[in-house]
Design a protein around this motif. Structure first.
Motif, PDB file in Angstrom:
ATOM      1  N   ASP A 155      33.767 -55.611 -48.789  1.00  0.00           N
ATOM      2  CA  ASP A 155      35.024 -55.336 -48.723  1.00  0.00           C
ATOM      3  C   ASP A 155      35.879 -56.609 -48.340  1.00  0.00           C
ATOM      4  O   ASP A 155      37.163 -56.937 -48.897  1.00  0.00           O
ATOM      5  CB  ASP A 155      35.612 -54.383 -47.599  1.00  0.00           C
ATOM      6  N   LEU A 156      35.433 -57.780 -47.669  1.00  0.00           N
ATOM      7  CA  LEU A 156      36.306 -59.126 -47.606  1.00  0.00           C
ATOM      8  C   LEU A 156      36.715 -59.863 -48.797  1.00  0.00           C
ATOM      9  O   LEU A 156      37.559 -60.181 -48.660  1.00  0.00           O
ATOM     10  CB  LEU A 156      35.274 -59.795 -46.775  1.00  0.00           C
ATOM     11  N   SER A 157      35.820 -59.597 -49.877  1.00  0.00           N
ATOM     12  CA  SER A 157      36.090 -60.205 -51.154  1.00  0.00           C
ATOM     13  C   SER A 157      36.846 -59.140 -52.125  1.00  0.00           C
ATOM     14  O   SER A 157      37.224 -59.688 -52.993  1.00  0.00           O
ATOM     15  CB  SER A 157      35.022 -60.624 -51.915  1.00  0.00           C
ATOM     16  N   ARG A 158      36.580 -57.974 -51.713  1.00  0.00           N
ATOM     17  CA  ARG A 158      37.256 -56.782 -52.897  1.00  0.00           C
ATOM     18  C   ARG A 158      38.553 -56.293 -52.480  1.00  0.00           C
ATOM     19  O   ARG A 158      39.195 -55.788 -53.417  1.00  0.00           O
ATOM     20  CB  ARG A 158      36.392 -55.721 -52.997  1.00  0.00           C
ATOM     21  N   PRO A 198      40.136 -54.221 -75.829  1.00  0.00           N
ATOM     22  CA  PRO A 198      39.372 -54.526 -74.463  1.00  0.00           C
ATOM     23  C   PRO A 198      40.533 -54.026 -73.318  1.00  0.00           C
ATOM     24  O   PRO A 198      41.389 -53.929 -73.448  1.00  0.00           O
ATOM     25  CB  PRO A 198      39.538 -56.117 -74.637  1.00  0.00           C
ATOM     26  N   SER A 199      39.700 -53.850 -72.348  1.00  0.00           N
ATOM     27  CA  SER A 199      40.315 -53.175 -71.166  1.00  0.00           C
ATOM     28  C   SER A 199      41.396 -54.085 -70.361  1.00  0.00           C
ATOM     29  O   SER A 199      42.359 -53.389 -70.073  1.00  0.00           O
ATOM     30  CB  SER A 199      39.440 -52.845 -70.065  1.00  0.00           C
ATOM     31  N   ALA A 239      38.975 -57.086 -58.336  1.00  0.00           N
ATOM     32  CA  ALA A 239      38.022 -56.119 -58.110  1.00  0.00           C
ATOM     33  C   ALA A 239      38.397 -54.850 -58.913  1.00  0.00           C
ATOM     34  O   ALA A 239      37.345 -54.198 -59.632  1.00  0.00           O
ATOM     35  CB  ALA A 239      37.808 -55.512 -56.556  1.00  0.00           C
ATOM     36  N   PHE A 240      39.652 -54.523 -58.916  1.00  0.00           N
ATOM     37  CA  PHE A 240      39.992 -53.449 -59.834  1.00  0.00           C
ATOM     38  C   PHE A 240      39.862 -53.615 -61.406  1.00  0.00           C
ATOM     39  O   PHE A 240      39.303 -52.705 -62.042  1.00  0.00           O
ATOM     40  CB  PHE A 240      41.580 -53.166 -59.787  1.00  0.00           C
ATOM     41  N   LYS A 241      40.014 -54.892 -61.621  1.00  0.00           N
ATOM     42  CA  LYS A 241      39.599 -55.255 -63.174  1.00  0.00           C
ATOM     43  C   LYS A 241      38.309 -54.965 -63.441  1.00  0.00           C
ATOM     44  O   LYS A 241      37.882 -54.722 -64.653  1.00  0.00           O
ATOM     45  CB  LYS A 241      40.223 -56.576 -63.453  1.00  0.00           C
ATOM     46  N   GLU A 242      37.414 -55.586 -62.656  1.00  0.00           N
ATOM     47  CA  GLU A 242      35.807 -55.401 -62.556  1.00  0.00           C
ATOM     48  C   GLU A 242      35.563 -53.747 -62.851  1.00  0.00           C
ATOM     49  O   GLU A 242      34.634 -53.339 -63.642  1.00  0.00           O
ATOM     50  CB  GLU A 242      35.185 -55.911 -61.457  1.00  0.00           C
ATOM     51  N   ILE A 267      27.291 -47.714 -58.085  1.00  0.00           N
ATOM     52  CA  ILE A 267      27.325 -47.787 -59.504  1.00  0.00           C
ATOM     53  C   ILE A 267      27.831 -48.851 -60.310  1.00  0.00           C
ATOM     54  O   ILE A 267      27.463 -49.508 -61.232  1.00  0.00           O
ATOM     55  CB  ILE A 267      27.481 -46.391 -60.030  1.00  0.00           C
ATOM     56  N   ARG A 268      29.312 -48.871 -59.813  1.00  0.00           N
ATOM     57  CA  ARG A 268      29.926 -49.715 -60.669  1.00  0.00           C
ATOM     58  C   ARG A 268      29.661 -51.271 -60.113  1.00  0.00           C
ATOM     59  O   ARG A 268      29.753 -52.243 -60.959  1.00  0.00           O
ATOM     60  CB  ARG A 268      31.792 -49.345 -60.247  1.00  0.00           C
TER      61      ARG A 268
END
Length: 257
Positions: free
Chosen positions: A101-104, A242-243, A116-119, A37-38
């Motif tokens: 997962d290789l990119s996250r 903003p986040s 990835a966390f910021k996304e 979903i994210r």
């Protein structure tokens, strides 16, 4: 809605979808659904409930005036086919997850990396703002971690960071809670807990769990073991800023102290 009640029971309305699925089929699958979903992905997952096989299909609903979906449709389809087909579907999902997962993932801890966390934070921030729900960010800093690295070396420091990260991960209570690694010695948790006192108690329990690992730290002025300090930020209405600014303010506050 009423259709979901037939599978999840009459208490599922107004509950976060991932948490309902976690109650039904377990945390691992609920995490997979949250990630889909994210990531605004369309996907399907084989599920077994009450001795019956289902295929849970998730589809983003994009309105003509929007560039990113705000809503998802979930379809539960019974009788997805033979066991072999189910196993193959699982393997395809695993392969897809490994590529993603290789990119996250952070290579040291296996947690979400900073990008990835910021996304995830940006997505959940927008949802919380729209629904007027609180969000909590807990920033954990390993105390005097550079001194630990000086004594034991980089390999041991990476191992320590990995153990601390996995300890925090095991303490997460909701499928919607997320942990990532920021720069250096900082780990961050995004929580959907509804009240400040509950989040503070949660952070305190995590700090105790890290201390109880008993990782010797001979140069620490805080304890003879590795410990973490934490900063807590709670947004009652996520739209107040903003986040990224909210997270950076938390990082700056931890650095000043």
């Amino acid at each position: 809605n009423s259709a979901f009640e037939a599978i999840g029971g009459k208490d599922v309305r107004q509950q976060p979808f991932a948490e309902v699925v976690e109650q039904l089929v377990g945390r691992d699958l609920a995490l997979e659904i949250s990630e889909a979903i994210r990531g605004h992905d369309e996907t399907s997952l084989p599920i077994e409930l009450g001795g019956r096989e289902y295929l849970l299909a998730l589809r983003p609903l994009l309105l003509p005036s929007e560039s990113r979906p705000k809503f998802y449709a979930a379809f539960w389809r019974a009788g997805i086919g033979a066991v072999a087909g189910t196993e193959m579907h699982h393997e395809l999902l695993k392969a897809k997850r490994r590529i993603r997962d290789l990119s996250r993932d952070d290579p040291v801890t296996g947690l979400l990396n900073k990008r990835a966390f910021k996304e995830v934070l940006e997505h959940d921030w927008a949802v919380a703002s729209r629904e007027k729900r609180p969000l909590s960010i807990v920033l954990f800093t390993l105390d005097e971690f550079s001194a630990y690295s000086d004594v034991f070396g980089q390999h041991a420091a990476d191992s320590c960071m990995r153990r601390v990260g996995q300890t925090i991960r095991r303490c997460l209570r909701r499928a919607s809670d997320v942990i990532g690694r920021l720069d250096g010695n900082q780990l961050v948790v995004l929580s959907h807990a509804p009240d400040a006192s509950g989040v503070r108690d949660f952070a305190g329990r995590i700090s105790a769990a890290v201390r109880e690992l008993g990782l010797h730290h001979p140069r620490s002025t805080v304890s003879k073991f590795v410990t973490v300090s934490f900063e807590l930020g709670i947004s009652t209405e996520a739209a107040e800023m903003p986040s990224g600014e909210f997270l950076q303010a938390l990082v700056d506050r931890s650095t000043e102290e």
